[in-house]
Design a protein around this motif. Structure first.
Motif, PDB file in Angstrom:
ATOM      1  N   LEU A  36      44.692  44.452  45.168  1.00 32.37           N
ATOM      2  CA  LEU A  36      45.194  43.110  44.878  1.00 32.37           C
ATOM      3  C   LEU A  36      44.893  42.153  46.020  1.00 32.37           C
ATOM      4  CD1 LEU A  36      48.620  43.982  43.232  1.00 32.37           C
ATOM      5  CD2 LEU A  36      46.687  42.854  42.114  1.00 32.37           C
ATOM      6  N   GLY A  40      42.289  39.296  45.541  1.00 31.72           N
ATOM      7  CA  GLY A  40      42.945  38.000  45.654  1.00 31.72           C
ATOM      8  C   GLY A  40      42.196  37.072  46.606  1.00 31.72           C
ATOM      9  N   HIS A 127      41.658  42.339  39.747  1.00 34.54           N
ATOM     10  CA  HIS A 127      42.963  41.850  40.197  1.00 34.54           C
ATOM     11  C   HIS A 127      44.008  41.993  39.096  1.00 34.54           C
ATOM     12  CE1 HIS A 127      45.294  39.491  43.124  1.00 34.54           C
ATOM     13  NE2 HIS A 127      45.862  38.867  42.085  1.00 34.54           N
ATOM     14  N   GLY A 206      52.488  34.819  40.245  1.00 38.52           N
ATOM     15  CA  GLY A 206      51.192  35.136  39.662  1.00 38.52           C
ATOM     16  C   GLY A 206      51.155  34.853  38.173  1.00 38.52           C
ATOM     17  N   HIS A 234      52.446  32.237  45.940  1.00 37.75           N
ATOM     18  CA  HIS A 234      51.761  33.516  45.763  1.00 37.75           C
ATOM     19  C   HIS A 234      50.998  33.894  47.034  1.00 37.75           C
ATOM     20  CE1 HIS A 234      50.451  36.597  42.897  1.00 37.75           C
ATOM     21  NE2 HIS A 234      49.221  36.505  43.403  1.00 37.75           N
TER      22      HIS A 234
END
Length: 283
Positions: A36, A40, A127, A206, A234
């Motif tokens: 992630l 990201g 992701h 998210g 986030h």
């Protein structure tokens, strides 16, 4: 060696500290957060700026963070602007990476993104996949930890934990650790913050960036003050989780990596030896 057997001198007994549910979800989270984070950063590279509010600026600049590159007399340089303050971040690889002959102009270098090259589509697919695995693991952990008492016993701080927090912080600062069955005050407060604040917040922010979720639950946009604010939250929660991971690894090494790793692999944990006390009426 198991609890109740003779233990080595100077060491306490082995106890079964971590359930299989805690161990499996712990390592699943570690894998998920790795992918992630790196995907990201790939997604962030597509628009390396953060804003607060309902919209980003095109004819105006309302960014609170911007990472890019600029031309200077010495050649192109990486530049990061935070709340109006500008910094040269070429040495950190932010905004510009690679060598002078073949520079790469991305917010984060390919060494810390998945994929390592510019590919927003693949980054988003990976992701989202690990995002849903992360959510499913979180639900499994909450149910299992509620049933087996892990949340009540080891996560939620009590009054005595709050009172003992200053002393526990001082002990950690001096790298003096007590290996006991239950978590210490600082551990409880930290894990409570991660599991009940940071994890839910990064998932909710998210989801707020998803157009599909916006259509099904438009109230989430109001809750976060707009999609751009949700994106900023986030990103900031991601930074907090990275900081937690770094401190967590440092504490594991400082407290005894073999004992800590054994606990998270087998469940068995070596406690500190109990120091005998002498009654006051004896010399």
């Amino acid at each position: 060696m198991r609890q109740g057997e003779a233990q080595p001198a100077g060491k306490g007994p082995l106890i079964y500290r971590q359930s299989v549910w805690t161990r499996v979800t712990h390592w699943t989270w570690a894998v998920c957060l790795f992918f992630l984070l790196l995907t990201g950063l790939q997604i962030f590279n597509a628009h390396p700026a953060l804003y607060v509010g309902q919209q980003s600026g095109f004819e105006f600049d309302n960014s609170i963070l911007k990472i890019g590159a600029v031309n200077t007399e010495a050649g192109p340089r990486g530049r990061t602007t935070v709340l109006g303050q500008t910094f040269d971040t070429t040495a950190l690889g932010l905004g510009m990476s690679g060598n002078a002959e073949r520079p790469t102009f991305t917010a984060f270098p390919g060494a810390v993104t998945i994929p390592s090259y510019r590919d927003l589509g693949t980054g988003r697919v990976v992701h989202f996949f690990f995002g849903w695995v992360f959510v499913a693991t979180m639900l499994v952990w909450f149910v299992a930890s509620f049933v087996n008492g892990h949340i009540r016993r080891d996560i939620v701080p009590r009054g005595s934990d709050i009172r003992g927090l200053p002393g526990d912080i001082a002990g950690h600062a001096r790298f003096r650790f007590q290996h006991e069955r239950s978590y210490g005050p600082l551990q409880k407060l930290t894990y409570f913050t991660v599991f009940f604040i940071l994890f839910p917040l990064i998932v909710a922010s998210g989801l707020t960036m998803s157009p599909g979720i916006n259509a099904a639950a438009p109230w989430m946009l109001d809750l976060f003050g707009g999609r751009q604010t949700a994106r900023t939250i986030h990103f900031l929660v991601m930074l907090a989780l990275v900081a937690f991971f770094i401190v967590h690894v440092v504490m594991v090494v400082a407290a005894g990596p073999i004992n800590q790793m054994r606990s998270m692999i087998t469940g068995w944990y070596r406690t500190s030896a109990i120091t005998p006390t002498i009654p006051k009426d004896q010399p």
